[in-house]
Design an enzyme around this catalytic site. Structure first.
Site, short mmCIF file in Angstrom:
data_model
loop_
_atom_site.label_atom_id
_atom_site.label_comp_id
_atom_site.label_asym_id
_atom_site.label_seq_id
_atom_site.Cartn_x
_atom_site.Cartn_y
_atom_site.Cartn_z
N PHE A 1 -50.73 47.40 22.27
CA PHE A 1 -50.36 47.03 20.91
C PHE A 1 -51.58 46.53 20.17
O PHE A 1 -52.61 46.22 20.77
CB PHE A 1 -49.27 45.94 20.95
CG PHE A 1 -48.02 46.32 20.22
CD1 PHE A 1 -47.25 47.37 20.65
CD2 PHE A 1 -47.61 45.62 19.09
CE1 PHE A 1 -46.09 47.72 19.97
CE2 PHE A 1 -46.46 45.96 18.41
CZ PHE A 1 -45.69 47.01 18.84
N GLN B 1 -47.49 39.26 5.52
CA GLN B 1 -48.05 40.43 6.18
C GLN B 1 -47.58 41.74 5.55
O GLN B 1 -46.39 41.94 5.33
CB GLN B 1 -47.64 40.44 7.66
CG GLN B 1 -48.21 41.61 8.43
CD GLN B 1 -48.10 41.39 9.94
OE1 GLN B 1 -47.04 41.58 10.53
NE2 GLN B 1 -49.19 40.97 10.54
N HIS C 1 -47.42 45.53 6.64
CA HIS C 1 -47.50 46.34 7.86
C HIS C 1 -48.18 47.66 7.54
O HIS C 1 -47.88 48.27 6.51
CB HIS C 1 -46.09 46.58 8.39
CG HIS C 1 -46.04 47.16 9.78
ND1 HIS C 1 -46.39 48.45 10.05
CD2 HIS C 1 -45.69 46.59 10.96
CE1 HIS C 1 -46.25 48.67 11.35
NE2 HIS C 1 -45.83 47.55 11.93
N LEU D 1 -39.92 51.03 8.33
CA LEU D 1 -40.96 50.73 9.29
C LEU D 1 -41.13 51.85 10.33
O LEU D 1 -40.16 52.37 10.85
CB LEU D 1 -40.58 49.43 10.03
CG LEU D 1 -41.51 48.95 11.12
CD1 LEU D 1 -42.83 48.50 10.54
CD2 LEU D 1 -40.86 47.81 11.90
N GLU E 1 -45.55 49.90 15.32
CA GLU E 1 -46.93 49.88 15.79
C GLU E 1 -47.01 50.51 17.18
O GLU E 1 -48.06 50.97 17.61
CB GLU E 1 -47.39 48.42 15.86
CG GLU E 1 -48.84 48.24 16.20
CD GLU E 1 -49.31 46.82 15.85
OE1 GLU E 1 -49.13 46.43 14.69
OE2 GLU E 1 -49.85 46.16 16.73
N ARG F 1 -53.25 43.90 12.09
CA ARG F 1 -52.52 44.58 11.01
C ARG F 1 -53.17 44.39 9.64
O ARG F 1 -53.21 45.33 8.85
CB ARG F 1 -51.08 44.05 10.97
CG ARG F 1 -50.27 44.59 12.12
CD ARG F 1 -48.88 44.02 12.13
NE ARG F 1 -48.11 44.65 13.20
CZ ARG F 1 -46.86 44.32 13.52
NH1 ARG F 1 -46.25 43.37 12.84
NH2 ARG F 1 -46.24 44.93 14.49
N HIS G 1 -43.87 43.10 5.08
CA HIS G 1 -43.23 43.13 6.40
C HIS G 1 -42.85 41.77 6.97
O HIS G 1 -41.80 41.63 7.58
CB HIS G 1 -44.16 43.84 7.37
CG HIS G 1 -43.61 44.01 8.74
ND1 HIS G 1 -42.45 44.71 9.00
CD2 HIS G 1 -44.04 43.58 9.95
CE1 HIS G 1 -42.21 44.71 10.29
NE2 HIS G 1 -43.15 44.00 10.89
N ARG H 1 -50.10 37.83 11.78
CA ARG H 1 -49.37 37.88 13.05
C ARG H 1 -49.72 39.15 13.81
O ARG H 1 -49.78 40.23 13.23
CB ARG H 1 -47.86 37.86 12.80
CG ARG H 1 -47.05 38.04 14.05
CD ARG H 1 -45.57 37.90 13.80
NE ARG H 1 -44.98 38.96 13.00
CZ ARG H 1 -44.73 40.20 13.46
NH1 ARG H 1 -45.05 40.55 14.69
NH2 ARG H 1 -44.16 41.09 12.67
#
Lengths: 387, 562
Positions: free
Chosen positions: B113, B229, B231, B241, B244, B275, B340, B375
């Site tokens: 990730f 955030q 995304h 979405l 990721e 991100r 996001h 994050r």
């Protein structure tokens, strides 16, 4: 941008009227959803139009509804497609070929609270709680994780993908006939535990679900839930897996559902087509000829089935008495029966489950297999080891 | 008056975990949610949950990645707790029945990730949040004798007693419109984030910042509200979405020329940089004319083996097919950065305690802060579970300790009056609630997004303040009691506007670029002046600013490259 007319079955519990239909005009891109259309009405014309919704992306399961009579999610049905379906349906019965209204109704098999909002608690959730929907593991938990076959987790991930939207319940024909039927969503949930190697109560669960007269043998195999499910959970497939496992455990159910199913299997293997004269006997007293030991249950059920048979003849559903006379059923021509047997043999040798999380869509199977042949290292070892 | 020792508001992962933890302590628990718990937005978390559980991995490595990801604004004591406790939480979930992906040995398997130095993301295909949340809901059903569920009850205000302690909440039973004042010794806000303030957003329609606004209105401090955030991979238009996990499985980002542009921005981590870094890179490509005409770049998943896509990314195959008309196994899909996640929120300590005794916050509503300026992917589920559990346990401990007090019925009268006022506005007397929401979302997305500057934020703030005035006369159509969603929408608009105002104030105040806050007029990080949290407290003149220290344990701020 295109214009659509949506016709909503409305019910406002506080206005003293019964349900009524109301049409609204919306304009939006054909690729946007039926829910987007409803939200446009809500935002622009009538804020009292009520529909549960949240994620808009087929994840939260809030917006179950019937669109042109088909159960599904409002957010996942493109309005352009809904229009095409409405036109197709209308023209099939001699109506206009375009510009028909898109008909939107609340889900079926549930009481309606207001407009498209149904009472899922009294139906759907009560049934979910019926199947003891939590893991019942062996003794103390291990220090680390449970070690299980990787494929077993993928296998139940298909039923874990259920978002509890109720579309399958809405479409279920068996539940329409028997409101007490545990139903597709709850039984799919049940498979999630029965198929879970960490659960210690598999056999008890199977007894419970098979012996309940409204349990797994209440499903009539109509595929409605498979069509309705927006997440490819295929609830009916999960029910069939429960039946297979119950059969493997030798569980006798009060409806003789398992024996009835096996009767079909046996008769086709022997005759190629369905010999109805054997069906009752094979369903309720398999092996009666050889052993001459019908169970009390079988005799009761066979006697109980006589009025149904008579009614069948009287209403024309059973068209020929001849069909009930053993030994008169026609045989398949030439070597056809051997070919049927070959199919049986093949099926037994290739005892594979079809699971979207493992295999993908049907059309892509060949492609994936070809890819695997090119890079054999990419294939997990467990696949090769399957019996 | 219904009464519980611990009352949890919100039933996503943080709320459900808090309720279960409180129940384990033997106290009576109520959990209130404006939607049925399984509709909560936690189920949109696709990719997975981080924990340093593999041999060879360490909590220190996970902590450092999180701190670096946060652009050093995360509080390191809280991050240490989260990363140390992560492995045990994963095993707990596994024991409860979560169907985590297994490796060939049948043990828990991981995927890579963004922003992580090791593959430590545990997952269930790409329905991880959903799978965990449904398993927690199974436990709520199992323990129904200890945990009362109030499903489809909408909270409008927190009750504070004369000692300034939280003692309950006013809610509306959505099904029949009745108003109820609940008494509790501890109240935990777990109401999610505020994504609906922006349009488009990946967030669900229910994510209207209710918990943040309710806490703010009774005087609790908010923190890091500027940190929003974007995304990197959302569908243009509706903002859906794409996990990721796709990049974790090896998917590439391409500009319109077919170049893998992350080589320029993050040569080491490429698509798996943090991100904020990836979103800025994409937005730069788009702004400088190397994107597609629809203002997007492309995500190419065709480089991932098909079998793997079906096993691990099934959900986004469906998203691509149903919402973009694209078969992601055969062609790239157009994406762009989209709103996001709310890194900021109600300021809490590591046990979820806010400034107000008896009031707790957890999950996206809260700001502990473990995410700081940005994050990391797969840290949000972890945050909800760890701090949900800790809040639940501490709230139960408090409930055993204190007497509790009976909330004054005055608050119920106030809330009845608030609703009567909304109902009394005649059609056409003001604007429609939906119009105001749309204008708010578009203004925030235009001015308080990936790149910001003083002029733009100021403009957004002026818009927000005008909309706040207009909201006072905004009218609704539905005046009924049964499932009056129109009315709830008007109350939610109020929550959204408070959230928006706080974000604008904090974004104006932070005159530097850190994490998700990128100021084109202050393009550098400035540790000398701005290595601190911005706290906001409600006054009659709007939010009042103060600062608090960032807790640093063992990782001094360094330059941040990927």
């Amino acid at each position: 941008m295109a214009e659509y007319t949506i016709k909503v079955r409305r019910f406002q519990p506080e206005n003293g009227q019964g349900p009524y239909w109301e049409e609204f005009n919306v304009d939006l891109e054909p690729s946007l959803s039926v829910l987007d259309g409803l939200l446009q009405v809500k935002d622009r014309d009538d804020g009292s139009l009520s529909v549960r919704c949240s994620c808009r992306a087929a994840i939260c399961g809030s917006c179950g509804m019937k669109i042109n009579g088909q159960s599904g999610l409002g957010c996942k049905t493109q309005i352009g497609e809904a229009q095409e379906l409405a036109d197709k349906k209308a023209s099939a019965v001699g109506g206009d070929t375009n510009g028909n209204t898109i008909v939107i109704e609340p889900m079926g098999n549930m009481p309606v609270i207001k407009d498209l909002i149904t009472d899922m608690e009294s139906t759907h959730w009560t049934k979910i709680r019926r199947v003891t929907p939590w893991l019942l593991p062996h003794g103390e938990a291990p220090e680390r994780e449970y070690i299980v076959e990787p494929e077993s987790m993928l296998d139940i991930t298909q039923s874990m993908a259920c978002i509890q939207c109720g579309a399958c319940v809405s479409s279920c024909l068996s539940m329409e006939a028997d409101p007490d039927f545990i139903g597709p969503a709850a039984l799919a949930k049940a498979y999630r535990f029965v198929g879970d190697p960490r659960d210690a109560e598999t056999v008890e669960r199977l007894h419970d679900l098979a012996e309940d007269p409204h349990g797994i043998y209440d499903c009539t195999h109509c595929f409605s839930c498979v069509d309705a499910c927006p997440k490819d959970v295929a609830p009916m497939d999960q029910i069939m897996r429960l039946r297979r496992k119950a059969g493997e455990e030798g569980i006798q159910d009060p409806n003789a559902g398992h024996d009835h199913e096996m009767a079909f299997v046996k008769i086709i293997e022997k005759k190629g087509t369905l010999d109805e004269s054997m069906l009752l006997q094979e369903s309720f007293a398999p092996g009666i000829k050889g052993k001459l030991k019908p169970s009390k249950l079988a005799i009761r059920e066979m006697l109980g089935a006589i009025p149904i048979g008579i009614r069948g003849i009287r209403t024309g559903k059973m068209r020929s008495l001849r069909k009930l006379i053993p030994g008169l059923h026609h045989e398949l021509p030439g070597t056809a029966q051997d070919e049927v047997k070959a199919i049986y043999k093949h099926a037994e040798e290739h005892n594979e489950e079809f699971n979207l999380y493992i295999k993908g869509d049907e059309g892509e199977l060949a492609e994936i297999e070809a890819e695997e042949k090119l890079e054999p290292a990419a294939a997990p070892a467990s696949e090769e080891a399957s019996p | 008056m219904p009464s519980h020792d611990v009352l949890v508001i919100g039933a996503g992962l943080a709320g459900q975990r808090a309720a279960l933890a409180a129940a384990e302590e033997g106290v009576s628990v109520g959990i209130i949610s404006k939607v049925h718990p399984v509709r909560s937005h936690s189920n949109a978390a696709q990719g997975g949950i981080n924990a340093a559980l593999n041999p060879g991995d360490s909590w220190e490595s996970h902590a450092f990645d999180t701190i670096k990801g946060s652009d050093y604004l995360g509080d390191q004591d809280a991050i240490e707790i989260m990363t140390r406790e992560a492995p045990e939480e994963i095993l707990h979930l596994e024991h409860l029945g979560v169907t985590f992906h297994r490796n060939e040995e049948g043990k828990l398997g991981t995927r890579a990730f963004g922003g992580a130095s090791a593959a430590r993301t545990y997952y269930v295909a790409d329905i991880t949040g959903q799978a965990i949340m449904h398993v927690l809901y199974e436990q709520l059903m199992k323990y129904s004798d200890q945990i009362s569920r109030y499903e489809e009850w909408f909270s409008t205000a927190l009750a504070i007693d004369e000692n300034g302690e939280c003692c309950g909440v006013v809610t509306r039973n959505v099904a029949d419109g009745s108003m109820e004042l609940f008494q509790a010794k501890s109240v935990i806000l777990a109401c999610g984030g505020n994504g609906q303030v922006w349009k488009p957003t990946t967030n669900a329609l229910i994510c209207t910042g209710d918990g943040i606004a309710m806490a703010y209105r009774v005087g609790a401090k908010l923190m890091d509200m500027e940190m929003i955030q974007y995304h990197p991979t959302t569908l243009a238009g509706k903002g859906f979405l794409i996990t990721e996990g796709a990049r974790g499985e090896g998917a590439h980002l391409l500009n319109a020329k077919g170049e893998r542009f992350m080589e320029t921005y993050a040569p080491n981590k490429m698509e798996l940089a943090s991100r904020d870094v990836v979103s800025r890179a994409e937005q730069t490509e788009i702004n400088e004319g190397r994107g597609f005409p629809d203002g997007t770049v492309a995500l190419d998943i065709t480089v991932v083996p098909k079998k793997r896509v079906h096993e691990a990314l099934r959900e986004i195959v469906l998203v691509g097919r149903d919402f973009a008309g694209v078969d992601i196994t055969r062609e790239p899909i157009h994406i762009k950065p989209g709103n996001h996640y709310t890194m900021g929120g109600v300021k809490t300590d590591v046990d979820g305690r806010t400034d107000i005794p008896g009031l707790y916050a957890a999950g996206e509503t809260a700001c502990v802060s473990v995410h700081g300026g940005n994050r990391l992917g797969a840290n949000s589920l972890l945050d909800t579970l760890i701090f949900g559990r800790r809040s639940g346990a501490d709230a139960a401990a408090r409930a055993k300790r204190v007497e509790g007090s009976r909330p004054s019925p005055k608050i119920l009268e106030d809330e009845d009056a608030m609703i009567a006022d909304i109902n009394s506005r005649a059609k056409g007397s003001g604007r429609r609630v939906s119009e105001i929401k749309l204008e708010l979302g578009q203004a925030m997305d235009a001015k308080v997004a990936v790149f910001r500057d003083e002029a733009g934020i100021t403009e957004a703030l002026e818009t927000v303040r005008r909309l706040k005035e207009e909201a006072k006369s905004a009218y609704i159509d539905d005046h009924g009691t049964v499932f009056n969603q129109d009315l709830l929408g008007a109350i939610e608009l109020g929550y959204m506007l408070d959230n928006a105002e706080c974000t604008c104030i904090a974004a104006l105040e932070r005159k530097e670029s850190r994490g998700a806050q990128y100021r084109t007029d202050f393009p550098d990080r400035n540790d000398d002046e701005w290595l601190k949290h911005i706290d906001l407290e409600q006054t009659d003149d709007g939010p009042e600013i103060s600062y608090s220290e960032v807790t640093i344990t063992q990782w001094e701020p360094e330059a941040r490259t990927y």
